[in-house]
Design a protein around this motif. Sequence first.
Motif, short mmCIF file in Angstrom:
data_model
loop_
_atom_site.label_atom_id
_atom_site.label_comp_id
_atom_site.label_asym_id
_atom_site.label_seq_id
_atom_site.Cartn_x
_atom_site.Cartn_y
_atom_site.Cartn_z
N UNK A 35 0.83 -1.20 0.00
CA UNK A 35 0.00 0.00 0.00
C UNK A 35 0.87 1.26 0.00
N UNK A 36 1.53 1.54 1.11
CA UNK A 36 2.30 2.78 1.22
C UNK A 36 3.46 2.82 0.24
N UNK A 37 4.19 1.73 0.14
CA UNK A 37 5.35 1.70 -0.75
C UNK A 37 5.00 1.97 -2.20
N UNK A 38 4.09 1.18 -2.79
CA UNK A 38 3.71 1.43 -4.19
C UNK A 38 3.15 2.83 -4.45
N UNK A 39 2.49 3.42 -3.44
CA UNK A 39 1.94 4.76 -3.60
C UNK A 39 2.97 5.86 -3.36
N UNK A 40 4.12 5.49 -2.78
CA UNK A 40 5.08 6.50 -2.37
C UNK A 40 4.58 7.31 -1.20
N UNK A 41 3.80 6.67 -0.33
CA UNK A 41 3.19 7.35 0.82
C UNK A 41 4.07 7.18 2.05
N UNK B 106 -11.96 5.71 -5.85
CA UNK B 106 -12.52 4.37 -6.04
C UNK B 106 -11.60 3.24 -5.65
N UNK B 107 -10.44 3.55 -5.08
CA UNK B 107 -9.53 2.50 -4.59
C UNK B 107 -8.20 2.44 -5.30
N UNK B 108 -8.01 3.24 -6.33
CA UNK B 108 -6.76 3.20 -7.09
C UNK B 108 -6.40 4.58 -7.60
N UNK B 109 -5.10 4.83 -7.75
CA UNK B 109 -4.64 6.08 -8.34
C UNK B 109 -3.26 5.86 -8.94
N UNK C 48 -3.55 0.03 -7.29
CA UNK C 48 -4.82 -0.29 -6.65
C UNK C 48 -4.58 -0.64 -5.19
N UNK C 49 -5.18 0.15 -4.33
CA UNK C 49 -5.10 -0.08 -2.88
C UNK C 49 -6.14 -1.10 -2.45
N UNK C 50 -7.32 -1.03 -3.04
CA UNK C 50 -8.42 -1.93 -2.69
C UNK C 50 -9.38 -1.98 -3.87
#
Length: 396
Positions: free
Chosen positions: A198-204, A290-293, A297-299
């Motif tokens: 989640x956090x890693x792929x989003x760069x969060x 909606x769960x992805x950006x 996809x987070x969910x």
Amino acid sequence: MSGLVSEEVEGRPLPVGGFCEEAFAPVRRAFVENFTLRGEPGAAIALIVGGRVVADLWGGWRDRARSAPWQRETLVNFFSIGKALSALCALKLVEKGLADLDEPLARAWPEFAACGKEAITLRHALSHRAGLPAIRAALPDGAMLDWPLMIRALEAQAPWWEPGTAHGYHVNTFGYLLGEIIRRRMGVTLGTLLRDEIAGPLGADAYIGLPVAEHGRAAEFLWPEVNPPAPEGVMSDDVLMKWNTYWNPPGISGAGWINSAAWRSAEIPSTNGHGTARGVARIYSALANGGAIDGVEVIAPSLLREAVTEHSYGPDRILERVSRFGLGFQLPQPERTLGPNAGAFGHFGAGGSLGFCDPEAAVAFAYVTNDMGPRWQNPRNRALIEAIYLGLEGKG
């Protein structure tokens, strides 16, 4: 709009950095007024609209002595904001087919079935209906840092009410319940799953279990110097349940440990998540969409819809007021809204920290602070939420 502002706090210039688009001037104004009018010591906010960052502000001080200004990369313990992140991790199991919302937890965790818990499901745990907000047996200070010890204590605990028949905020046990199912089904910790998927792929910039290399960025949390006294005399079951929810083991909510390296490094998913406002808002930007950006996809959309469907609403056995939950997310209620739109969702944290999104308005927002402000009706986060919608209405 960036740089130092002309306002002063206690006779000293107030350091504020970052940027805010002119259309959202009310947000910057509310952020500054939190310091000048509402006693904010140190904080950061991030606002994303339509997938674009329109405000990223930080200000005040990261330490009690007010000697170190908050910086762009300063992160802080954000408490129950981590419950929503933990829920996303547990929902990843469902998405992968490794768990079912209505499957008993004991199917993956046989020892959990003891003491009348054989029918408790992941749905019960996510919606605060499992009847396990507290541990009855007295635990030593620091026990919350010992994952196996906490898991054994939960295995030996009987539900405080019949699971599924009522709800009560699982303040500190929530993350252990979810984290153990993740560990048993995936062989990794909840914090690892958060980082890797989640956090890693989003760069969060958000963590449950802060890497030692990141400790130098952590703000000092200004925990109150005096903790509430224990109730006098023999406690009834109800009083004991509520007291132990927050104070068994004594440091489970953070008292005496909050700024220690041991606390920061441990995984206490309900309570000790760390991050920047920018990092939390980035995760919510995917949920608002909606769960992805940006291809991450987070969910899955269908699972997100289930997660933000009301599962618990009414008198809360722990909070002693009305609360409203989906699956791991707090939902708006008249007593505490998240803007004007009914479809908003997120999670508050102790001190007033907040991460939420409003899909109808394409808004994702986070506020983090190092102060234990009012937990319920917090004037700082309320002013920030109101300012977001003023900006959206063009009333800058």
